[in-house]
Design a protein around this motif. Structure first.
Motif, PDB file in Angstrom:
ATOM      1  N   LEU A  79      -4.774  -5.862  35.006  1.00 26.64           N
ATOM      2  CA  LEU A  79      -5.438  -6.333  33.805  1.00 26.64           C
ATOM      3  C   LEU A  79      -6.939  -6.465  33.986  1.00 26.64           C
ATOM      4  CD1 LEU A  79      -2.893  -9.046  32.640  1.00 26.64           C
ATOM      5  CD2 LEU A  79      -3.256  -6.783  31.683  1.00 26.64           C
ATOM      6  N   ARG A  80      -7.390  -6.896  35.161  1.00 30.77           N
ATOM      7  CA  ARG A  80      -8.829  -7.051  35.394  1.00 30.77           C
ATOM      8  C   ARG A  80      -9.546  -5.722  35.321  1.00 30.77           C
ATOM      9  NH1 ARG A  80      -7.287 -11.027  39.213  1.00 30.77           N
ATOM     10  NH2 ARG A  80      -7.289  -9.471  40.886  1.00 30.77           N
ATOM     11  N   ASP A  81      -8.845  -4.642  35.658  1.00 32.40           N
ATOM     12  CA  ASP A  81      -9.480  -3.333  35.650  1.00 32.40           C
ATOM     13  C   ASP A  81      -9.799  -2.851  34.242  1.00 32.40           C
ATOM     14  OD1 ASP A  81      -9.503  -3.105  38.356  1.00 32.40           O
ATOM     15  OD2 ASP A  81      -7.598  -2.020  38.483  1.00 32.40           O
ATOM     16  N   ILE A  82      -8.888  -3.119  33.279  1.00 34.07           N
ATOM     17  CA  ILE A  82      -9.044  -2.471  31.974  1.00 34.07           C
ATOM     18  C   ILE A  82      -9.002  -3.415  30.783  1.00 34.07           C
ATOM     19  CG2 ILE A  82      -8.046  -0.315  32.775  1.00 34.07           C
ATOM     20  CD1 ILE A  82      -5.456  -1.118  31.503  1.00 34.07           C
ATOM     21  N   VAL A  83      -8.813  -4.684  30.994  1.00 32.53           N
ATOM     22  CA  VAL A  83      -8.611  -5.599  29.877  1.00 32.53           C
ATOM     23  C   VAL A  83      -9.889  -6.376  29.574  1.00 32.53           C
ATOM     24  CG1 VAL A  83      -7.356  -7.642  29.127  1.00 32.53           C
ATOM     25  CG2 VAL A  83      -6.158  -5.830  30.310  1.00 32.53           C
ATOM     26  N   SER A  84     -10.219  -6.487  28.331  1.00 30.69           N
ATOM     27  CA  SER A  84     -11.318  -7.348  27.914  1.00 30.69           C
ATOM     28  C   SER A  84     -10.895  -8.801  28.052  1.00 30.69           C
ATOM     29  CB  SER A  84     -11.683  -7.043  26.458  1.00 30.69           C
ATOM     30  OG  SER A  84     -12.515  -8.046  25.935  1.00 30.69           O
ATOM     31  N   ARG A 134     -11.574  -0.129  20.751  1.00 28.77           N
ATOM     32  CA  ARG A 134     -12.721   0.219  21.591  1.00 28.77           C
ATOM     33  C   ARG A 134     -12.239   1.053  22.769  1.00 28.77           C
ATOM     34  NH1 ARG A 134     -14.910  -4.707  22.307  1.00 28.77           N
ATOM     35  NH2 ARG A 134     -14.112  -5.063  24.396  1.00 28.77           N
ATOM     36  N   LEU A 135     -12.917   2.178  23.025  1.00 34.64           N
ATOM     37  CA  LEU A 135     -12.471   3.100  24.069  1.00 34.64           C
ATOM     38  C   LEU A 135     -12.550   2.458  25.441  1.00 34.64           C
ATOM     39  CD1 LEU A 135     -11.406   5.927  24.572  1.00 34.64           C
ATOM     40  CD2 LEU A 135     -13.753   6.734  24.778  1.00 34.64           C
ATOM     41  N   ARG A 136     -13.628   1.744  25.711  1.00 33.60           N
ATOM     42  CA  ARG A 136     -13.752   1.030  26.977  1.00 33.60           C
ATOM     43  C   ARG A 136     -14.772  -0.090  26.798  1.00 33.60           C
ATOM     44  NH1 ARG A 136     -16.798   5.623  27.633  1.00 33.60           N
ATOM     45  NH2 ARG A 136     -14.944   6.846  28.105  1.00 33.60           N
ATOM     46  N   LYS A 137     -14.737  -1.053  27.680  1.00 30.53           N
ATOM     47  CA  LYS A 137     -15.648  -2.195  27.586  1.00 30.53           C
ATOM     48  C   LYS A 137     -17.089  -1.720  27.728  1.00 30.53           C
ATOM     49  CE  LYS A 137     -16.297  -6.872  29.381  1.00 30.53           C
ATOM     50  NZ  LYS A 137     -15.816  -7.881  30.339  1.00 30.53           N
ATOM     51  N   GLY A 138     -17.941  -2.170  26.803  1.00 33.35           N
ATOM     52  CA  GLY A 138     -19.343  -1.784  26.829  1.00 33.35           C
ATOM     53  C   GLY A 138     -19.643  -0.480  26.132  1.00 33.35           C
ATOM     54  N   LEU A 183     -12.475  18.648  18.987  1.00 30.82           N
ATOM     55  CA  LEU A 183     -11.297  18.768  19.839  1.00 30.82           C
ATOM     56  C   LEU A 183     -11.561  18.151  21.207  1.00 30.82           C
ATOM     57  CD1 LEU A 183     -10.330  22.487  19.047  1.00 30.82           C
ATOM     58  CD2 LEU A 183      -9.573  20.403  17.881  1.00 30.82           C
ATOM     59  N   GLU A 184     -12.744  18.422  21.743  1.00 26.26           N
ATOM     60  CA  GLU A 184     -13.098  17.878  23.056  1.00 26.26           C
ATOM     61  C   GLU A 184     -13.133  16.357  23.017  1.00 26.26           C
ATOM     62  OE1 GLU A 184     -16.830  19.736  23.726  1.00 26.26           O
ATOM     63  OE2 GLU A 184     -15.976  21.726  24.140  1.00 26.26           O
ATOM     64  N   GLY A 185     -13.633  15.801  21.911  1.00 27.16           N
ATOM     65  CA  GLY A 185     -13.731  14.350  21.809  1.00 27.16           C
ATOM     66  C   GLY A 185     -12.375  13.664  21.822  1.00 27.16           C
ATOM     67  N   VAL A 186     -11.419  14.167  21.032  1.00 26.61           N
ATOM     68  CA  VAL A 186     -10.101  13.519  20.987  1.00 26.61           C
ATOM     69  C   VAL A 186      -9.329  13.785  22.278  1.00 26.61           C
ATOM     70  CG1 VAL A 186      -8.891  15.432  19.839  1.00 26.61           C
ATOM     71  CG2 VAL A 186      -8.112  13.077  19.498  1.00 26.61           C
ATOM     72  N   ARG A 187      -9.597  14.906  22.947  1.00 23.66           N
ATOM     73  CA  ARG A 187      -8.955  15.140  24.252  1.00 23.66           C
ATOM     74  C   ARG A 187      -9.446  14.126  25.283  1.00 23.66           C
ATOM     75  NH1 ARG A 187      -9.804  20.863  23.491  1.00 23.66           N
ATOM     76  NH2 ARG A 187     -11.566  20.715  24.942  1.00 23.66           N
ATOM     77  N   ARG A 188     -10.737  13.810  25.246  1.00 17.70           N
ATOM     78  CA  ARG A 188     -11.274  12.801  26.175  1.00 17.70           C
ATOM     79  C   ARG A 188     -10.645  11.440  25.900  1.00 17.70           C
ATOM     80  NH1 ARG A 188     -16.253  15.568  25.365  1.00 17.70           N
ATOM     81  NH2 ARG A 188     -16.862  14.067  23.750  1.00 17.70           N
ATOM     82  N   GLN A 189     -10.466  11.104  24.633  1.00 18.11           N
ATOM     83  CA  GLN A 189      -9.808   9.837  24.302  1.00 18.11           C
ATOM     84  C   GLN A 189      -8.382   9.805  24.847  1.00 18.11           C
ATOM     85  OE1 GLN A 189     -10.014   9.102  20.084  1.00 18.11           O
ATOM     86  NE2 GLN A 189     -12.212   9.524  19.982  1.00 18.11           N
ATOM     87  N   ALA A 260      -5.416  -3.028  26.772  1.00 23.19           N
ATOM     88  CA  ALA A 260      -6.289  -2.066  27.432  1.00 23.19           C
ATOM     89  C   ALA A 260      -7.419  -1.608  26.516  1.00 23.19           C
ATOM     90  CB  ALA A 260      -5.483  -0.856  27.904  1.00 23.19           C
ATOM     91  N   PHE A 261      -7.141  -1.551  25.199  1.00 27.52           N
ATOM     92  CA  PHE A 261      -8.140  -1.062  24.247  1.00 27.52           C
ATOM     93  C   PHE A 261      -8.278  -2.093  23.126  1.00 27.52           C
ATOM     94  CE2 PHE A 261      -6.138   2.566  26.268  1.00 27.52           C
ATOM     95  CZ  PHE A 261      -7.246   3.260  26.762  1.00 27.52           C
ATOM     96  N   PRO A 262      -9.152  -3.080  23.294  1.00 26.48           N
ATOM     97  CA  PRO A 262      -9.302  -4.152  22.307  1.00 26.48           C
ATOM     98  C   PRO A 262      -9.908  -3.640  21.012  1.00 26.48           C
ATOM     99  CG  PRO A 262     -10.867  -4.410  24.110  1.00 26.48           C
ATOM    100  CD  PRO A 262     -10.004  -3.265  24.483  1.00 26.48           C
ATOM    101  N   PRO A 263      -9.858  -4.432  19.945  1.00 27.82           N
ATOM    102  CA  PRO A 263     -10.398  -4.003  18.654  1.00 27.82           C
ATOM    103  C   PRO A 263     -11.882  -3.661  18.748  1.00 27.82           C
ATOM    104  CG  PRO A 263      -9.059  -5.960  18.385  1.00 27.82           C
ATOM    105  CD  PRO A 263      -9.218  -5.762  19.857  1.00 27.82           C
ATOM    106  N   ALA A 264     -12.278  -2.577  18.067  1.00 25.05           N
ATOM    107  CA  ALA A 264     -13.691  -2.177  18.078  1.00 25.05           C
ATOM    108  C   ALA A 264     -14.524  -3.073  17.168  1.00 25.05           C
ATOM    109  CB  ALA A 264     -13.817  -0.718  17.638  1.00 25.05           C
ATOM    110  N   VAL A 265     -13.897  -3.614  16.111  1.00 25.95           N
ATOM    111  CA  VAL A 265     -14.598  -4.474  15.156  1.00 25.95           C
ATOM    112  C   VAL A 265     -13.820  -5.775  15.041  1.00 25.95           C
ATOM    113  CG1 VAL A 265     -15.425  -4.722  12.798  1.00 25.95           C
ATOM    114  CG2 VAL A 265     -15.431  -2.480  13.897  1.00 25.95           C
TER     115      VAL A 265
END
Length: 267
Positions: A79-84, A134-138, A183-189, A260-265
Motif C-alpha cells: 500500500l505504501r508503494d501505490i496508495v495515496s 488519478r494515474l499516479r500521485k503527483g 492509442l499510445e496514451g491509453v496503452r500507457r494507462q 491504487a488510483f485515487p479520485p482525480a477530482v
C-alpha cells in the motif's frame, strides 16, 4: 487462453483417448496382426490419456493459484508503494461527480460531457466501475474509467472528437489527422494499471479501450495498435464477455484499484 477453456480441451482429449484405448484393446486377442494394430492405435492413445490427466492437474493448479492470488490481502508495504494517504471513495457514479465546468463551452467541457456519457453506460452494466482516477500521485494525468469485467480489467479512455475515422495497421487517423498518440496514451494507462495489480499479486489481464463519443466513431467494435475501439453503443458489451473472474473477485480487484488510483477530482 482461459483456464476454463484449457480444462475443456484436456477433458475432451482424455475422453477421446480413453475411448480409443478401450476400442483397440480387443484387437490384441486377434493374433499377431491384431496385436500390432492394438499397439499402433492404442499406444499413442494411452500416451495421450496420461498427458491429458497431467494437463487437467496442471490446469486445476493454475486455477487454484489464480483464485488464491485474487483473494490475497495486500501488505502495508504494498500500500505504501501505490496508495495515496487520502481516503479513496469506492466507486462513485458519474451522476455523483462534481465537475469543474465554467464559462463558455470548449474542448475540455466537450471532453467532460463525453466522459459522462460513457460513464453512464458503464454504470448501467452492473460491473464494478471507477471513474476519473488519478494515474499516479503527483501526476495531473487521469484515467477516465476502470471497469472490472469477468475476463479482464478494462482501462477506458473517452474522447469526444469530430471527423471521419480510419485505421491503417497500428495508425489511427481522425479528420485526416494522425491521432495515433491517443492509442499510445491509453496503452500507457493500461500498463500502469497492470503494474499496480502485479504489486498486489493479481494476474488479471488488463486491456486498453478508446471510446469515441463524437462523430469520429468506428462502425462497430474496432481494433488498432493493441487498443479496442468502441462507442457508447458498444462499450457496454464488455459486461457480456465470458471469463474466470467471479463477482467476488471483481469487487475485490475494484477495491484495490480504488486505493491504487485515487479520485482525480475531490467531491
Amino acid at each position: 487462453m482461459s483456464v476454463g477453456t484449457d480444462s475443456q480441451r484436456w477433458g475432451r482429449r482424455l475422453v477421446l483417448s480413453l475411448v480409443v484405448v478401450l476400442v483397440s484393446s480387443p484387437l490384441s486377442a486377434a493374433g499377431p496382426t491384431g496385436q500390432m494394430l492394438a499397439v499402433l492405435i492404442g499406444g499413442p492413445a494411452a500416451v495421450l490419456f496420461w498427458v491429458s490427466v497431467i494437463g487437467l492437474l496442471v490446469t486445476a493448479a493454475r486455477s487454484w493459484v489464480f483464485r488464491r492470488s485474487s483473494s490475497r490481502t495486500p501488505s502495508q508495504a504494498d500500500l505504501r508503494d501505490i496508495v495515496s494517504s487520502d481516503p479513496a471513495p469506492r466507486r462513485p457514479t458519474m451522476a455523483g461527480r462534481r465537475t469543474r465546468v465554467a464559462g463558455a463551452e470548449d474542448s475540455w467541457i466537450k471532453g467532460v460531457r463525453g466522459e459522462h456519457v460513457v460513464g453512464a453506460v458503464l454504470d448501467g452494466t452492473g460491473l464494478p466501475v471507477l471513474h476519473d482516477r488519478r494515474l499516479r500521485k503527483g501526476s495531473r494525468a487521469n484515467i477516465d474509467h476502470l471497469v472490472v469485467a469477468a475476463d479482464a480489467v478494462y482501462v477506458v479512455d473517452a474522447k469526444n472528437l469530430a471527423g471521419s475515422l480510419t485505421t491503417v495497421g497500428d495508425q489511427l487517423r481522425i479528420g485526416g489527422r494522425d491521432r495515433t498518440a491517443l492509442l499510445e496514451g491509453v496503452r500507457r494507462q493500461a500498463d500502469e494499471v497492470g503494474a499496480a495489480l502485479s504489486r498486489f499479486g493479481i494476474t488479471a489481464p488488463v486491456r486498453a479501450v478508446l471510446c469515441l463519443v463524437g462523430t469520429a466513431r468506428p462502425p462497430g467494435l474496432g481494433f488498432a495498435g493493441g487498443v479496442l475501439l468502441t462507442t457508447p453503443d458498444t462499450v457496454g458489451q464488455l459486461s457480456t464477455l465470458p471469463g474466470m473472474l467471479a463477482a467476488g473477485d471483481r469487487d475485490r480487484i475494484a477495491d484495490l484499484l480504488a486505493w491504487a488510483f485515487p479520485p482525480a477530482v475531490s467531491n
